[in-house]
Design a protein around this motif. Structure first.
Motif, PDB file in Angstrom:
ATOM      1  N   VAL A  32      16.714  -5.449 -12.600  1.00 41.02           N
ATOM      2  CA  VAL A  32      15.906  -5.487 -13.819  1.00 41.02           C
ATOM      3  C   VAL A  32      14.456  -5.259 -13.411  1.00 41.02           C
ATOM      4  O   VAL A  32      13.902  -6.028 -12.609  1.00 41.02           O
ATOM      5  CB  VAL A  32      16.069  -6.843 -14.534  1.00 41.02           C
ATOM      6  N   LEU A  33      13.855  -4.205 -13.945  1.00 39.89           N
ATOM      7  CA  LEU A  33      12.479  -3.881 -13.565  1.00 39.89           C
ATOM      8  C   LEU A  33      11.552  -5.071 -13.784  1.00 39.89           C
ATOM      9  O   LEU A  33      10.752  -5.410 -12.911  1.00 39.89           O
ATOM     10  CB  LEU A  33      11.982  -2.660 -14.332  1.00 39.89           C
ATOM     11  N   GLY A  34      11.655  -5.725 -14.928  1.00 36.52           N
ATOM     12  CA  GLY A  34      10.765  -6.842 -15.242  1.00 36.52           C
ATOM     13  C   GLY A  34      10.840  -7.986 -14.246  1.00 36.52           C
ATOM     14  O   GLY A  34       9.875  -8.716 -14.057  1.00 36.52           O
ATOM     15  N   SER A  35      11.989  -8.139 -13.579  1.00 35.64           N
ATOM     16  CA  SER A  35      12.128  -9.224 -12.603  1.00 35.64           C
ATOM     17  C   SER A  35      11.380  -8.923 -11.303  1.00 35.64           C
ATOM     18  O   SER A  35      11.250  -9.798 -10.455  1.00 35.64           O
ATOM     19  CB  SER A  35      13.605  -9.479 -12.299  1.00 35.64           C
ATOM     20  N   LEU A  36      10.872  -7.697 -11.165  1.00 31.56           N
ATOM     21  CA  LEU A  36      10.146  -7.303  -9.951  1.00 31.56           C
ATOM     22  C   LEU A  36       8.639  -7.414 -10.123  1.00 31.56           C
ATOM     23  O   LEU A  36       7.884  -7.010  -9.236  1.00 31.56           O
ATOM     24  CB  LEU A  36      10.540  -5.876  -9.553  1.00 31.56           C
ATOM     25  N   ARG A  37       8.193  -7.978 -11.265  1.00 33.47           N
ATOM     26  CA  ARG A  37       6.756  -8.155 -11.481  1.00 33.47           C
ATOM     27  C   ARG A  37       6.175  -9.029 -10.375  1.00 33.47           C
ATOM     28  O   ARG A  37       6.849  -9.887  -9.827  1.00 33.47           O
ATOM     29  CB  ARG A  37       6.504  -8.821 -12.826  1.00 33.47           C
ATOM     30  N   GLY A  38       4.920  -8.783 -10.067  1.00 30.67           N
ATOM     31  CA  GLY A  38       4.265  -9.536  -9.006  1.00 30.67           C
ATOM     32  C   GLY A  38       4.034  -8.676  -7.776  1.00 30.67           C
ATOM     33  O   GLY A  38       3.312  -9.058  -6.857  1.00 30.67           O
ATOM     34  N   GLY A  39       4.640  -7.499  -7.748  1.00 26.25           N
ATOM     35  CA  GLY A  39       4.444  -6.558  -6.645  1.00 26.25           C
ATOM     36  C   GLY A  39       4.673  -5.149  -7.148  1.00 26.25           C
ATOM     37  O   GLY A  39       5.289  -4.940  -8.196  1.00 26.25           O
ATOM     38  N   PRO A  40       4.165  -4.156  -6.416  1.00 24.98           N
ATOM     39  CA  PRO A  40       4.328  -2.773  -6.850  1.00 24.98           C
ATOM     40  C   PRO A  40       5.774  -2.287  -6.701  1.00 24.98           C
ATOM     41  O   PRO A  40       6.512  -2.756  -5.834  1.00 24.98           O
ATOM     42  CB  PRO A  40       3.391  -1.986  -5.932  1.00 24.98           C
ATOM     43  N   VAL A  41       6.148  -1.358  -7.582  1.00 28.07           N
ATOM     44  CA  VAL A  41       7.485  -0.773  -7.570  1.00 28.07           C
ATOM     45  C   VAL A  41       7.334   0.740  -7.623  1.00 28.07           C
ATOM     46  O   VAL A  41       6.568   1.269  -8.441  1.00 28.07           O
ATOM     47  CB  VAL A  41       8.316  -1.257  -8.776  1.00 28.07           C
ATOM     48  N   LEU A  42       8.052   1.427  -6.762  1.00 23.16           N
ATOM     49  CA  LEU A  42       8.102   2.877  -6.771  1.00 23.16           C
ATOM     50  C   LEU A  42       9.458   3.283  -7.323  1.00 23.16           C
ATOM     51  O   LEU A  42      10.489   2.954  -6.728  1.00 23.16           O
ATOM     52  CB  LEU A  42       7.916   3.435  -5.353  1.00 23.16           C
ATOM     53  N   VAL A  43       9.456   3.972  -8.476  1.00 25.97           N
ATOM     54  CA  VAL A  43      10.692   4.429  -9.102  1.00 25.97           C
ATOM     55  C   VAL A  43      10.772   5.937  -8.891  1.00 25.97           C
ATOM     56  O   VAL A  43       9.891   6.681  -9.332  1.00 25.97           O
ATOM     57  CB  VAL A  43      10.736   4.085 -10.597  1.00 25.97           C
ATOM     58  N   VAL A  44      11.835   6.355  -8.214  1.00 30.72           N
ATOM     59  CA  VAL A  44      12.016   7.751  -7.836  1.00 30.72           C
ATOM     60  C   VAL A  44      13.285   8.279  -8.509  1.00 30.72           C
ATOM     61  O   VAL A  44      14.393   7.889  -8.146  1.00 30.72           O
ATOM     62  CB  VAL A  44      12.147   7.887  -6.295  1.00 30.72           C
ATOM     63  N   PHE A  45      13.121   9.120  -9.522  1.00 27.86           N
ATOM     64  CA  PHE A  45      14.261   9.752 -10.175  1.00 27.86           C
ATOM     65  C   PHE A  45      14.620  11.026  -9.413  1.00 27.86           C
ATOM     66  O   PHE A  45      13.736  11.791  -9.024  1.00 27.86           O
ATOM     67  CB  PHE A  45      13.923  10.121 -11.625  1.00 27.86           C
ATOM     68  N   TYR A  46      15.914  11.255  -9.227  1.00 25.60           N
ATOM     69  CA  TYR A  46      16.384  12.471  -8.550  1.00 25.60           C
ATOM     70  C   TYR A  46      17.658  12.945  -9.245  1.00 25.60           C
ATOM     71  O   TYR A  46      18.369  12.155  -9.857  1.00 25.60           O
ATOM     72  CB  TYR A  46      16.604  12.211  -7.059  1.00 25.60           C
ATOM     73  N   PRO A  47      17.972  14.252  -9.135  1.00 24.81           N
ATOM     74  CA  PRO A  47      19.120  14.793  -9.884  1.00 24.81           C
ATOM     75  C   PRO A  47      20.475  14.208  -9.473  1.00 24.81           C
ATOM     76  O   PRO A  47      21.142  13.596 -10.304  1.00 24.81           O
ATOM     77  CB  PRO A  47      19.057  16.290  -9.623  1.00 24.81           C
ATOM     78  N   LEU A  48      20.899  14.393  -8.236  1.00 24.59           N
ATOM     79  CA  LEU A  48      22.258  13.998  -7.860  1.00 24.59           C
ATOM     80  C   LEU A  48      22.371  13.611  -6.391  1.00 24.59           C
ATOM     81  O   LEU A  48      21.767  14.249  -5.520  1.00 24.59           O
ATOM     82  CB  LEU A  48      23.242  15.144  -8.124  1.00 24.59           C
ATOM     83  N   ALA A  49      23.199  12.602  -6.129  1.00 26.44           N
ATOM     84  CA  ALA A  49      23.527  12.225  -4.755  1.00 26.44           C
ATOM     85  C   ALA A  49      24.235  13.389  -4.067  1.00 26.44           C
ATOM     86  O   ALA A  49      24.872  14.212  -4.722  1.00 26.44           O
ATOM     87  CB  ALA A  49      24.440  10.994  -4.765  1.00 26.44           C
ATOM     88  N   PHE A  50      24.097  13.437  -2.778  1.00 26.55           N
ATOM     89  CA  PHE A  50      24.772  14.406  -1.911  1.00 26.55           C
ATOM     90  C   PHE A  50      24.269  15.838  -2.057  1.00 26.55           C
ATOM     91  O   PHE A  50      24.773  16.733  -1.389  1.00 26.55           O
ATOM     92  CB  PHE A  50      26.302  14.397  -2.115  1.00 26.55           C
ATOM     93  N   SER A  51      23.307  16.105  -2.931  1.00 28.34           N
ATOM     94  CA  SER A  51      22.796  17.469  -3.068  1.00 28.34           C
ATOM     95  C   SER A  51      21.731  17.715  -1.998  1.00 28.34           C
ATOM     96  O   SER A  51      21.126  16.785  -1.473  1.00 28.34           O
ATOM     97  CB  SER A  51      22.244  17.703  -4.475  1.00 28.34           C
TER      98      SER A  51
END
Length: 155
Positions: A25-44
């Motif tokens: 849960v993104l909200g549970s990670l408050r208190g520190g920075p979060v890097l969210v990296v979207f990518y198309p597909l595993a194994f590509s």
């Protein structure tokens, strides 16, 4: 497609399962920075190279207190197999169902292909996006830039 979330906006909340079936849960990670990296597909090809680069630089990001979350529309089963094979030290999150809902919320879902585009979001401790970038699907991102942006955020 909605507009891509940009710097200064509140990061859209989400709860997604990781490669081990655990909720993140993104909200549970408050208190520190979060890097969210979207990518198309595993194994590509490009995605494999990008996440390998991210694995190699993960220690630098962790030293800055950054939690790394990599998100795709793959199932948790595919993500677990890929993570086990590659030894990724960060969470691989499944945006499988509702299909691409989190990628849509961030404005990086490709309706034509049914996958996330390459979108990266650095979120501060209060849940505000401090940096974001979209990269063409056929080009890898520069992980060194992630580290530099995280250093800037850390001050």
């Amino acid at each position: 497609m909605t507009d891509t979330v940009t710097a200064g906006a509140r990061a859209p909340e989400f709860s997604l399962r990781d490669q081990y079936g655990q909720d993140t849960v993104l909200g549970s990670l408050r208190g520190g920075p979060v890097l969210v990296v979207f990518y198309p597909l595993a194994f590509s090809g490009v995605c494999s190279g990008e996440l390998a680069d991210l694995r190699e630089r993960h220690g630098d990001l962790a030293a800055l207190g950054v939690t790394v979350l990599a998100v795709s529309v793959d199932s948790t089963f595919a993500l677990r197999t890929w993570s086990d094979a590659e030894g990724f030290p960060f969470a691989l999150l499944s945006d499988f169902w509702p299909h691409g809902a989190t990628a849509r919320a961030y404005g990086v879902f490709d309706d034509e292909r049914g996958v996330a585009r390459r979108g990266t979001f650095l979120i501060d401790a209060e849940g505000v996006v401090r940096w974001s970038v979209r990269t063409p699907v056929d080009r890898p991102r520069d992980v060194d830039e992630y580290v530099a942006r995280a250093r800037d955020l850390a001050g």
